[in-house]
Design an enzyme around this catalytic site. Structure first.
Site, PDB file in Angstrom:
ATOM      1  N   HIS A 117      -0.695   3.758   7.406  1.00 14.10           N
ATOM      2  CA  HIS A 117      -1.230   5.124   7.400  1.00 14.10           C
ATOM      3  C   HIS A 117      -0.507   5.979   6.356  1.00 14.10           C
ATOM      4  CE1 HIS A 117      -3.089   8.652   9.521  1.00 14.10           C
ATOM      5  NE2 HIS A 117      -2.090   9.261   8.902  1.00 14.10           N
ATOM      6  N   GLU A 118       0.815   5.955   6.385  1.00 10.38           N
ATOM      7  CA  GLU A 118       1.585   6.797   5.460  1.00 10.38           C
ATOM      8  C   GLU A 118       1.474   6.311   4.019  1.00 10.38           C
ATOM      9  OE1 GLU A 118       2.665   9.601   6.295  1.00 10.38           O
ATOM     10  OE2 GLU A 118       2.329   9.317   8.441  1.00 10.38           O
ATOM     11  N   HIS A 153      -1.718   7.628   2.522  1.00 14.63           N
ATOM     12  CA  HIS A 153      -1.571   8.975   1.959  1.00 14.63           C
ATOM     13  C   HIS A 153      -0.931   8.919   0.572  1.00 14.63           C
ATOM     14  CE1 HIS A 153      -2.856  11.137   5.459  1.00 14.63           C
ATOM     15  NE2 HIS A 153      -1.861  10.725   6.227  1.00 14.63           N
ATOM     16  N   ASP A 163      -4.223  15.479  10.001  1.00 13.42           N
ATOM     17  CA  ASP A 163      -4.839  15.290   8.681  1.00 13.42           C
ATOM     18  C   ASP A 163      -6.265  15.833   8.684  1.00 13.42           C
ATOM     19  OD1 ASP A 163      -2.516  13.928   7.951  1.00 13.42           O
ATOM     20  OD2 ASP A 163      -3.354  11.987   8.527  1.00 13.42           O
TER      21      ASP A 163
END
Length: 276
Positions: free
Chosen positions: A16-17, A20, A93
């Protein structure tokens, strides 16, 4: 920081990170990545990606705002691409991406449909900001539709960026999973490292196998040499040991066979038994 993630959750947060960060790094009008971590915070976040502008920034273009929306959707896009599922980790988000998209259309005049007409007004901007729509219900419905289209378009762009760089996505997520926190420099170093082609990978594998074969051959030769040295040193030792053992046996037998000694008194010798 007192939360402990399971291995599966830790892996999902890692992707997930990195989602980004990778989307941010692959866009031109985007702030550079400064830090990425998957260490849970007391605020509730399970991880975060920090972007820091090199210089002070007071104005933002339409392209920059669209890139920010794409970056916010990058985490969810990574979950969809890798795990074919979604989690609740993208809740903040989604909120931030929607907020930016709505402001672009209703306040900043960045929509061709509404041009420079304000559809929303904000009061008490420095005290949290209370917004109120200044348009008809039909216009509000159209505005909501345009917000959804904008976010969806940037979401699709983020997904495509990750799909085009999936090998780096895997590599970076693995590194973050193992280290938990990485700097922007570490991130960019891995991202900018050239990827190996299949031919290069095959060549490197062949070289490794050849080197391993040479190493095994060298070990075999060393083992053979040690065996030869052992044989050369041990044969004389064994022979000597057998000779000493044989000599010792003869001495014992000789000793056991002596039952008498001779005493000489000048005239005659008399044999007397020896008490053992």
């Amino acid at each position: 920081k007192n939360r402990v993630l399971s291995n599966k959750e830790k892996l999902i947060v890692s992707y997930h990170e990195i989602g980004h960060a990778l989307v941010a790094a692959k866009q031109t009008e985007s702030a550079p990545v400064h830090k990425i971590t998957i260490i849970p915070r007391t605020s509730g976040a399970l991880g975060y990606t920090m972007q820091v502008d090199d210089n002070e920034h007071y104005l933002m273009s339409k392209e920059e705002l669209e890139n920010k929306i794409a970056t916010f959707t990058g985490g969810r896009a990574a979950e969809e691409l890798i795990f074919h599922s979604v989690t609740t980790g993208a809740s903040n988000d989604i909120e931030q991406a929607t907020k930016i998209a709505r402001a672009m259309i209703s306040r900043y005049g960045m929509s061709d449909d509404f041009d420079m007409v304000a559809m929303e007004s904000v009061s008490n901007q420095y005290l949290g900001g209370d917004s109120s729509l200044a348009c008809s219900f039909e216009t509000q419905t159209l505005l909501d539709k345009k917000v959804v289209e904008l976010v969806k378009r940037q979401h699709e762009k983020a997904f495509q960026i990750l799909q085009d760089n999936i090998s780096k996505l895997h590599e970076l997520a693995k590194y973050l999973y193992e280290h938990e926190t990485i700097t922007g420099d570490e991130f960019m170093k891995i991202l900018e490292a050239p990827e190996e082609t299949p031919a290069a990978t095959l060549a490197r594998t062949t070289q490794s196998e050849a080197a391993l074969g040479e190493q095994n051959q060298s070990r075999f030769q060393m083992l053979r040499f040690l065996v030869e040295v052992y044989v050369v040193l041990m044969i004389p030792a064994v022979i000597l040991h057998m000779a000493l053992k044989r000599f010792s046996s003869h001495m014992i037998i000789l000793w056991q066979n002596i039952k008498y000694i001779h005493l000489v008194d000048g005239k005659k010798a008399k044999r007397i038994p020896v008490i053992e």
